[in-house]
Design a protein around this motif. Structure first.
Motif, PDB file in Angstrom:
ATOM      1  N   GLY A 112     -12.016 -48.204 -22.543  1.00  0.00           N
ATOM      2  CA  GLY A 112     -10.666 -48.447 -22.697  1.00  0.00           C
ATOM      3  C   GLY A 112      -9.690 -47.304 -22.840  1.00  0.00           C
ATOM      4  N   LYS A 113      -8.566 -47.474 -23.775  1.00  0.00           N
ATOM      5  CA  LYS A 113      -7.378 -46.383 -23.624  1.00  0.00           C
ATOM      6  C   LYS A 113      -8.388 -45.094 -24.175  1.00  0.00           C
ATOM      7  CE  LYS A 113      -3.704 -49.608 -25.192  1.00  0.00           C
ATOM      8  NZ  LYS A 113      -2.576 -49.736 -26.033  1.00  0.00           N
ATOM      9  N   GLY A 114      -8.967 -44.874 -24.937  1.00  0.00           N
ATOM     10  CA  GLY A 114      -9.760 -43.712 -25.303  1.00  0.00           C
ATOM     11  C   GLY A 114     -10.219 -42.927 -24.149  1.00  0.00           C
ATOM     12  N   GLN A 115     -11.153 -43.551 -23.647  1.00  0.00           N
ATOM     13  CA  GLN A 115     -12.074 -43.148 -22.551  1.00  0.00           C
ATOM     14  C   GLN A 115     -11.063 -42.692 -21.428  1.00  0.00           C
ATOM     15  OE1 GLN A 115     -12.633 -45.538 -24.019  1.00  0.00           O
ATOM     16  NE2 GLN A 115     -14.976 -45.602 -24.800  1.00  0.00           N
ATOM     17  N   LEU A 116      -9.991 -43.680 -20.963  1.00  0.00           N
ATOM     18  CA  LEU A 116      -9.086 -43.356 -20.169  1.00  0.00           C
ATOM     19  C   LEU A 116      -8.272 -42.111 -20.333  1.00  0.00           C
ATOM     20  CD1 LEU A 116      -7.826 -43.989 -17.333  1.00  0.00           C
ATOM     21  CD2 LEU A 116      -6.433 -45.514 -18.425  1.00  0.00           C
ATOM     22  N   ASN A 127      -5.060 -29.749 -13.145  1.00  0.00           N
ATOM     23  CA  ASN A 127      -3.876 -29.881 -12.283  1.00  0.00           C
ATOM     24  C   ASN A 127      -4.222 -30.784 -11.054  1.00  0.00           C
ATOM     25  OD1 ASN A 127      -1.107 -29.532 -11.528  1.00  0.00           O
ATOM     26  ND2 ASN A 127      -1.581 -27.414 -10.283  1.00  0.00           N
ATOM     27  N   ILE A 128      -4.506 -32.073 -11.336  1.00  0.00           N
ATOM     28  CA  ILE A 128      -4.891 -33.014 -10.282  1.00  0.00           C
ATOM     29  C   ILE A 128      -4.005 -34.179 -10.361  1.00  0.00           C
ATOM     30  CG2 ILE A 128      -6.609 -34.791  -9.271  1.00  0.00           C
ATOM     31  CD1 ILE A 128      -8.887 -32.833 -10.214  1.00  0.00           C
ATOM     32  N   THR A 129      -2.960 -34.402  -9.630  1.00  0.00           N
ATOM     33  CA  THR A 129      -2.086 -35.230  -9.824  1.00  0.00           C
ATOM     34  C   THR A 129      -2.112 -36.415  -8.917  1.00  0.00           C
ATOM     35  OG1 THR A 129      -0.435 -34.248  -8.516  1.00  0.00           O
ATOM     36  CG2 THR A 129      -0.348 -33.610 -10.969  1.00  0.00           C
ATOM     37  N   ASP A 130      -3.139 -36.553  -7.843  1.00  0.00           N
ATOM     38  CA  ASP A 130      -2.786 -37.509  -6.754  1.00  0.00           C
ATOM     39  C   ASP A 130      -4.253 -38.245  -6.582  1.00  0.00           C
ATOM     40  OD1 ASP A 130      -3.534 -35.276  -4.076  1.00  0.00           O
ATOM     41  OD2 ASP A 130      -4.450 -35.381  -6.252  1.00  0.00           O
ATOM     42  N   VAL A 131      -4.927 -38.203  -7.761  1.00  0.00           N
ATOM     43  CA  VAL A 131      -6.247 -39.376  -7.654  1.00  0.00           C
ATOM     44  C   VAL A 131      -6.049 -40.323  -8.856  1.00  0.00           C
ATOM     45  CG1 VAL A 131      -8.647 -39.301  -8.181  1.00  0.00           C
ATOM     46  CG2 VAL A 131      -7.619 -37.435  -7.014  1.00  0.00           C
ATOM     47  N   PRO A 132      -5.823 -41.679  -8.772  1.00  0.00           N
ATOM     48  CA  PRO A 132      -5.798 -42.699  -9.467  1.00  0.00           C
ATOM     49  C   PRO A 132      -6.921 -42.933 -10.388  1.00  0.00           C
ATOM     50  CG  PRO A 132      -4.758 -43.435  -7.275  1.00  0.00           C
ATOM     51  CD  PRO A 132      -5.705 -42.287  -7.378  1.00  0.00           C
ATOM     52  N   LEU A 133      -6.570 -43.268 -11.750  1.00  0.00           N
ATOM     53  CA  LEU A 133      -7.691 -43.317 -12.761  1.00  0.00           C
ATOM     54  C   LEU A 133      -7.525 -44.762 -13.016  1.00  0.00           C
ATOM     55  CD1 LEU A 133      -7.341 -40.214 -14.560  1.00  0.00           C
ATOM     56  CD2 LEU A 133      -9.626 -40.747 -13.502  1.00  0.00           C
ATOM     57  N   GLY A 176      -9.466 -47.504 -16.381  1.00  0.00           N
ATOM     58  CA  GLY A 176     -10.586 -47.705 -17.171  1.00  0.00           C
ATOM     59  C   GLY A 176     -10.935 -49.048 -17.085  1.00  0.00           C
ATOM     60  N   LEU A 177     -12.185 -49.629 -17.343  1.00  0.00           N
ATOM     61  CA  LEU A 177     -12.679 -51.124 -17.369  1.00  0.00           C
ATOM     62  C   LEU A 177     -13.329 -51.234 -18.804  1.00  0.00           C
ATOM     63  CD1 LEU A 177     -12.968 -53.680 -15.875  1.00  0.00           C
ATOM     64  CD2 LEU A 177     -15.178 -52.755 -15.140  1.00  0.00           C
ATOM     65  N   ALA A 178     -12.295 -51.872 -19.499  1.00  0.00           N
ATOM     66  CA  ALA A 178     -13.059 -52.085 -21.055  1.00  0.00           C
ATOM     67  C   ALA A 178     -14.185 -53.143 -21.068  1.00  0.00           C
ATOM     68  CB  ALA A 178     -12.017 -52.261 -22.088  1.00  0.00           C
ATOM     69  N   LYS A 179     -15.085 -52.997 -21.742  1.00  0.00           N
ATOM     70  CA  LYS A 179     -16.276 -53.980 -21.692  1.00  0.00           C
ATOM     71  C   LYS A 179     -15.906 -55.349 -22.393  1.00  0.00           C
ATOM     72  CE  LYS A 179     -20.081 -50.428 -21.290  1.00  0.00           C
ATOM     73  NZ  LYS A 179     -21.209 -49.960 -21.654  1.00  0.00           N
ATOM     74  N   LYS A 180     -15.113 -55.256 -23.444  1.00  0.00           N
ATOM     75  CA  LYS A 180     -15.196 -56.433 -24.566  1.00  0.00           C
ATOM     76  C   LYS A 180     -14.390 -57.658 -23.603  1.00  0.00           C
ATOM     77  CE  LYS A 180     -13.999 -58.056 -29.135  1.00  0.00           C
ATOM     78  NZ  LYS A 180     -13.337 -57.626 -30.280  1.00  0.00           N
ATOM     79  N   PHE A 181     -13.410 -57.308 -22.974  1.00  0.00           N
ATOM     80  CA  PHE A 181     -12.693 -58.516 -22.291  1.00  0.00           C
ATOM     81  C   PHE A 181     -12.359 -58.181 -20.967  1.00  0.00           C
ATOM     82  CE2 PHE A 181     -11.069 -58.820 -26.786  1.00  0.00           C
ATOM     83  CZ  PHE A 181     -11.608 -59.847 -27.040  1.00  0.00           C
ATOM     84  N   GLU A 182     -13.062 -57.111 -20.385  1.00  0.00           N
ATOM     85  CA  GLU A 182     -13.308 -56.851 -19.018  1.00  0.00           C
ATOM     86  C   GLU A 182     -11.550 -56.637 -18.445  1.00  0.00           C
ATOM     87  OE1 GLU A 182     -17.299 -57.066 -17.645  1.00  0.00           O
ATOM     88  OE2 GLU A 182     -15.840 -55.946 -18.236  1.00  0.00           O
ATOM     89  N   GLU A 183     -10.778 -56.078 -19.303  1.00  0.00           N
ATOM     90  CA  GLU A 183      -9.279 -55.861 -19.197  1.00  0.00           C
ATOM     91  C   GLU A 183      -9.337 -54.156 -18.320  1.00  0.00           C
ATOM     92  OE1 GLU A 183     -10.563 -56.023 -22.060  1.00  0.00           O
ATOM     93  OE2 GLU A 183      -9.492 -54.936 -23.540  1.00  0.00           O
ATOM     94  N   VAL A 188      -4.389 -48.336 -17.044  1.00  0.00           N
ATOM     95  CA  VAL A 188      -4.167 -47.463 -16.270  1.00  0.00           C
ATOM     96  C   VAL A 188      -3.156 -46.579 -16.898  1.00  0.00           C
ATOM     97  CG1 VAL A 188      -4.233 -48.882 -14.111  1.00  0.00           C
ATOM     98  CG2 VAL A 188      -2.009 -48.842 -15.252  1.00  0.00           C
ATOM     99  N   PRO A 189      -3.013 -45.239 -16.196  1.00  0.00           N
ATOM    100  CA  PRO A 189      -2.210 -44.350 -17.213  1.00  0.00           C
ATOM    101  C   PRO A 189      -0.906 -44.602 -17.106  1.00  0.00           C
ATOM    102  CG  PRO A 189      -3.940 -43.226 -15.440  1.00  0.00           C
ATOM    103  CD  PRO A 189      -4.079 -44.735 -15.430  1.00  0.00           C
ATOM    104  N   GLY A 190      -0.192 -44.382 -18.396  1.00  0.00           N
ATOM    105  CA  GLY A 190       1.293 -44.779 -18.308  1.00  0.00           C
ATOM    106  C   GLY A 190       1.749 -46.260 -18.843  1.00  0.00           C
ATOM    107  N   ARG A 191       0.616 -46.865 -18.958  1.00  0.00           N
ATOM    108  CA  ARG A 191       0.876 -48.307 -19.264  1.00  0.00           C
ATOM    109  C   ARG A 191       0.240 -48.707 -20.258  1.00  0.00           C
ATOM    110  NH1 ARG A 191       0.962 -53.787 -15.443  1.00  0.00           N
ATOM    111  NH2 ARG A 191       0.654 -55.467 -17.014  1.00  0.00           N
TER     112      ARG A 191
END
Length: 607
Positions: A466-470, A481-487, A489-496, A499-502
């Protein structure tokens, strides 16, 4: 009052409900029993029950249970149905909530209105449905409003156009008495309940009374009402004879869900057709699926005189007794064996099959869906993901898997031996992400090998968590200094998805092929990490540790492996457990135990 226990031996042999919890205090299963102790004990010792994969998984998550005693098995059944509906436990069959379907609502006002709603409130109003087709529901409301001249305005602030075109009796200016208006509402309710014969008789009495009183205009209006209702009923005719209230139920299912179609017949006429869905049916028999549907559906829906099924259900007499008490009239639960009812069952099953097929069609492109949901700059053709595998920090490894065009690209998979002291999965994940993406960093000052896949810039990086790992991955990318590779996170509990900044997660539909793809990527990284870890453990175990222990030869090695199954179990075993292995005496067990402990401590100190 509920009681909390951890052992079935503490249960009484009385009727009641048992409520299973996991270690997070979540309710994972609710069941009923005539004899609680015997029923719950079967989960711990009944081989037939535990042969079911779903029950095996259930018991792996079981931590403790509560139980509630009831006076009778019927009371237990009612309580079970209510608890399942309230808590929707993960391992119970779950009836898709009817609130997402539209209902017809008759408001609880002095001069009630009739309108469509998708929310059921405890507001004293009358609700009818659910209706699977909102257009049909609105058409029926329009029919009722026009024929009984029901007001449609929210505020009674003067006569409107409906009054001028004679589609409302204008209670706002007292043009109709409250008594007459409520009589019209009662008749609308009769139609919604399918009691056509009753309402036609009432209208015919009114028409005759108006005629005798020389009120011919009113008599003509009632006559038109009768004709309109009769024409409507002729279109709905499903059988030419018996005027009885019935529900004909057909079910079709795949491995994960069931579609249910109910053809409701009232006074020999088709009242409506409902399409409902049962979730979490894995591991249940056809009889159990049908039984659970009957219990959950009729816990809120009114039961007719007859329920026509394709097969028998469990607890039939108890369910029948419960429904009769609930409805206040005799109820028959019948199996369609031949003739007209068998034909209707086949029609219902065919409709259920169509509904199931439509529900499970995979039409979306998972990459396109991910691009849209995650707001990615381009299609995520190249996806990478990681996983850590270690036992108490020993032989810690990481895996990287690569998916291209939604398929595993195994030639690009990579393995990493961890340098980070363990056990610390968080720090190890930070290490492997840094090692992998330092090569695509603008700060990278070594020569780039165009043939090395480690220099490819991915379209999406999947982080397991979730948020911590992301946040940790974002921190690494900032450092590199990598700014153009999207990340993501897939949390296990509810599969939500995070994304950064949200701050709020993104919830993909459970059937979404995009979600299934991310789950596949995550599970593949986990599998690959475990495989590599086992290889290292196996090599270390067979080539060094046991060979260094005096008195452990080939046969005793095999005895240890057979008894404990794998290296992890031997490392974690106590001295007493090792001494219980065939051919291992207490002195040798002490030597093995001390050697393994020293090996673990040495590896930790080196790291």
């Amino acid at each position: 009052m509920s009681m909390m226990i951890t052992s079935p031996e503490e249960l009484p042999q009385k009727p009641g409900v048992y409520i299973m919890h996991n270690s997070d205090d979540e309710i994972i299963y609710v069941g009923k029993a005539k004899r609680l102790k015997s029923r719950v004990q079967s989960y711990f010792r009944d081989d037939d029950k535990l042969d079911r994969p779903k029950t095996q998984v259930l018991m792996k998550h079981f931590a403790y249970l509560e139980y509630i005693l009831t006076n009778t098995e019927k009371e237990a059944l009612i309580l079970e149905a209510n608890l399942i509906k309230k808590h929707q436990p993960h391992y119970n069959i779950s009836l898709k909530d009817g609130k997402q379907y539209p209902y017809i609502k008759i408001t609880n006002e002095e001069y009630p209105r009739i309108h469509i709603t998708r929310r059921l409130n405890n507001d004293g109003a009358s609700y009818y449905g659910p209706y699977t087709d909102a257009t049909n529901a609105r058409g029926f409301i329009d029919f009722l409003n026009k024929n009984f001249k029901i007001r449609t305005c929210k505020h009674m602030d003067g006569p409107c156009l409906n009054y001028q075109i004679k589609q409302c009796d204008a209670p706002c200016i007292n043009n109709i008495s409250l008594e007459d208006y409520k009589r019209n509402i009662k008749r609308a309710k009769l139609l919604l309940q399918g009691k056509y014969k009753t309402i036609i008789k009432q209208l015919e009495r009114d028409m005759n009374r108006y005629s005798k009183n020389m009120e011919f205009e009113k008599a003509a209006m009632v006559r038109d009402q009768i004709d309109t209702i009769k024409i409507t009923l002729e279109k709905q005719s499903i059988q030419p004879t018996r005027e009885v209230d019935q529900d004909i139920i057909g079910i079709d299912h795949n491995d994960s869900e069931a579609a249910v179609v109910i053809i409701s017949v009232r006074n020999g006429k088709t009242n409506k057709k409902d399409d409902l869905v049962l979730k979490q049916i894995e591991g249940f028999t056809d009889t159990e699926i049908l039984t659970e549907f009957i219990k959950q559906y009729y816990s809120t829906a009114p039961a007719p005189d007859e329920i026509i099924l394709e097969d028998k259900i469990n607890d039939e007499e108890i369910i029948k007794e419960w429904l009769e008490e609930k409805q206040g009239h005799k109820i028959k639960i019948k199996v369609a064996e031949e003739g007209h009812y068998l034909t209707l069952i086949k029609i219902a099953k065919k409709n259920a099959h169509i509904s199931l097929t439509e529900n499970t069609k995979e039409e979306e492109n998972p990459l396109l869906t991910l691009e849209q949901y995650l707001n990615l700059p381009k299609l995520p053709y190249h996806i990478e993901a990681f996983d850590i595998s270690n036992i108490s920090g020993i032989h810690a490894v990481a895996s990287m898997v690569v998916f291209e065009n939604a398929k595993p690209a195994k030639n690009m998979y990579r393995k990493f031996k961890m340098n980070t002291p363990g056990p610390n999965d968080f720090a190890m994940m930070k290490e492997v992400i840094t090692r992998r993406y330092s090569r695509i960093s603008p700060n990278y000052d070594k020569q780039i090998d165009s043939n090395d896949s480690m220099f490819i810039k991915p379209d999406l990086v999947l982080i397991d968590g979730g948020k911590g790992q992301l946040g940790m991955a974002v921190e690494v990318f900032n450092e590199l200094n990598i700014t153009d590779v999207p990340l993501v996170g897939l949390a296990k509990k509810f599969e939500e998805l995070y994304v950064p900044g949200r701050s709020e997660p993104i919830i993909l539909p459970r059937k979404s092929t995009a979600l299934h793809l991310l789950q596949y990527v995550r599970d593949e990284s986990h599998r690959f990490a475990i495989t590599f870890h086992r290889q290292l453990r196996g090599k270390a175990f067979t080539k060094s540790i046991l060979d260094e222990i005096p008195g452990v030869g080939k046969k005793r090695k095999q005895a240890l492996l057979t008894h404990f199954e794998n290296l992890d179990a031997i490392y974690d075993a106590s001295l007493e457990e090792i001494s219980n292995v065939e051919g291992i005496n207490k002195k040798l067990a002490q030597t093995i135990y001390e050697t393994l402990e020293n090996d673990k401590n040495n590896k930790k100190s080196k790291n």
